[in-house]
Design a protein around this motif. Sequence first.
Motif, PDB file in Angstrom:
ATOM      1  N   ASN A 182       7.307  17.692 -26.518  1.00 28.68           N
ATOM      2  CA  ASN A 182       6.240  18.625 -26.001  1.00 28.68           C
ATOM      3  C   ASN A 182       4.734  18.175 -26.012  1.00 28.68           C
ATOM      4  O   ASN A 182       3.921  18.831 -26.170  1.00 28.68           O
ATOM      5  CB  ASN A 182       6.206  19.774 -27.016  1.00 28.68           C
ATOM      6  N   VAL A 195       3.049  15.704 -15.984  1.00 27.92           N
ATOM      7  CA  VAL A 195       3.806  15.003 -17.217  1.00 27.92           C
ATOM      8  C   VAL A 195       4.237  13.721 -16.734  1.00 27.92           C
ATOM      9  O   VAL A 195       4.493  13.265 -15.550  1.00 27.92           O
ATOM     10  CB  VAL A 195       5.092  15.928 -17.682  1.00 27.92           C
ATOM     11  N   LEU A 242      12.470  20.607 -14.052  1.00 29.14           N
ATOM     12  CA  LEU A 242      12.728  20.385 -15.679  1.00 29.14           C
ATOM     13  C   LEU A 242      13.406  19.012 -15.512  1.00 29.14           C
ATOM     14  O   LEU A 242      14.418  18.706 -14.709  1.00 29.14           O
ATOM     15  CB  LEU A 242      13.500  21.451 -16.133  1.00 29.14           C
ATOM     16  N   SER A 270       6.936  15.477 -13.164  1.00 26.84           N
ATOM     17  CA  SER A 270       6.896  16.769 -13.074  1.00 26.84           C
ATOM     18  C   SER A 270       5.651  17.307 -13.436  1.00 26.84           C
ATOM     19  O   SER A 270       4.836  16.754 -14.043  1.00 26.84           O
ATOM     20  CB  SER A 270       8.135  17.346 -13.922  1.00 26.84           C
ATOM     21  N   ARG A 319       9.344  30.325 -18.296  1.00 27.45           N
ATOM     22  CA  ARG A 319       9.218  28.758 -18.503  1.00 27.45           C
ATOM     23  C   ARG A 319       7.972  28.322 -18.081  1.00 27.45           C
ATOM     24  O   ARG A 319       7.455  28.478 -17.029  1.00 27.45           O
ATOM     25  CB  ARG A 319      10.605  27.871 -17.961  1.00 27.45           C
ATOM     26  N   PRO A 320       7.632  27.231 -18.494  1.00 29.36           N
ATOM     27  CA  PRO A 320       6.251  26.524 -18.047  1.00 29.36           C
ATOM     28  C   PRO A 320       6.445  25.330 -16.872  1.00 29.36           C
ATOM     29  O   PRO A 320       5.521  24.962 -16.274  1.00 29.36           O
ATOM     30  CB  PRO A 320       6.037  25.714 -19.267  1.00 29.36           C
ATOM     31  N   TRP A 321       7.634  25.254 -16.592  1.00 27.81           N
ATOM     32  CA  TRP A 321       8.150  24.390 -15.428  1.00 27.81           C
ATOM     33  C   TRP A 321       7.692  24.586 -14.240  1.00 27.81           C
ATOM     34  O   TRP A 321       7.630  25.852 -13.691  1.00 27.81           O
ATOM     35  CB  TRP A 321       9.538  24.175 -15.358  1.00 27.81           C
ATOM     36  N   ARG A 374       3.732  20.988 -14.994  1.00 28.90           N
ATOM     37  CA  ARG A 374       3.847  22.247 -16.187  1.00 28.90           C
ATOM     38  C   ARG A 374       2.548  22.934 -16.075  1.00 28.90           C
ATOM     39  O   ARG A 374       1.559  22.466 -15.887  1.00 28.90           O
ATOM     40  CB  ARG A 374       3.807  21.312 -17.519  1.00 28.90           C
ATOM     41  N   PRO A 402       3.056  16.716 -23.007  1.00 29.86           N
ATOM     42  CA  PRO A 402       3.010  16.294 -21.784  1.00 29.86           C
ATOM     43  C   PRO A 402       1.377  15.298 -21.618  1.00 29.86           C
ATOM     44  O   PRO A 402       0.544  15.511 -22.218  1.00 29.86           O
ATOM     45  CB  PRO A 402       2.696  17.570 -21.009  1.00 29.86           C
TER      46      PRO A 402
END
Length: 186
Positions: A49, A100, A34, A104, A81-83, A106, A51
């Motif tokens: 939100n 992203v 994150l 990172s 969580r979507p991470w 997702r 990405p």
Amino acid sequence: GSIGSLVESDKLAFRVDFDGAAMPVTSRMYWRGLTLSSFDGRTWRPRGNQPEWLQRQEAARAQAGTLREWRYTVTLEPTQRPWLFALAVPYSDERAVGHVYDQSLRAPAPVKTLTRYRVTSVEGMPRDPELPAWLRDDNLQLPDDAAPRARQWALQERAELPSDEAYAARVLQWFAEDGFSYTLSP
């Protein structure tokens, strides 16, 4: 829970299996999940939100083979969580892994079950040579009522220096030399 509670937990978060015997030295294993880059004066949050799936992935893929790369499989415990966790400059060919802009990864929805995904990380890949205007604008935002002493210091320092580059160098020097330390209990 809070980030501090997560960091202090001894629960298993994820496992990584590197392809072959080669793997990065431990000091190079910074696992990004994150990134918090939006500040409202009190709280840091992820940037929006939106990405940008696959945008950096293509650039990383083009660099593959010219820089050192690590191929690995991550087995992630449920986080709600979507991470997704990965080393620097990751890309994945899996449809359920989105990339992203902040380098990172997702998932399309919160991770609610044990999840496996394949990643290639390209070590040493340079960032974009020119910061996109939307990202520059987003990262230069600071609420008017946030940290008045910090704002005053920043304005004073910038006024004394001839360029943005000199100002950035001064700020980095300040962080490096002025006794800052990391704490889980701010």
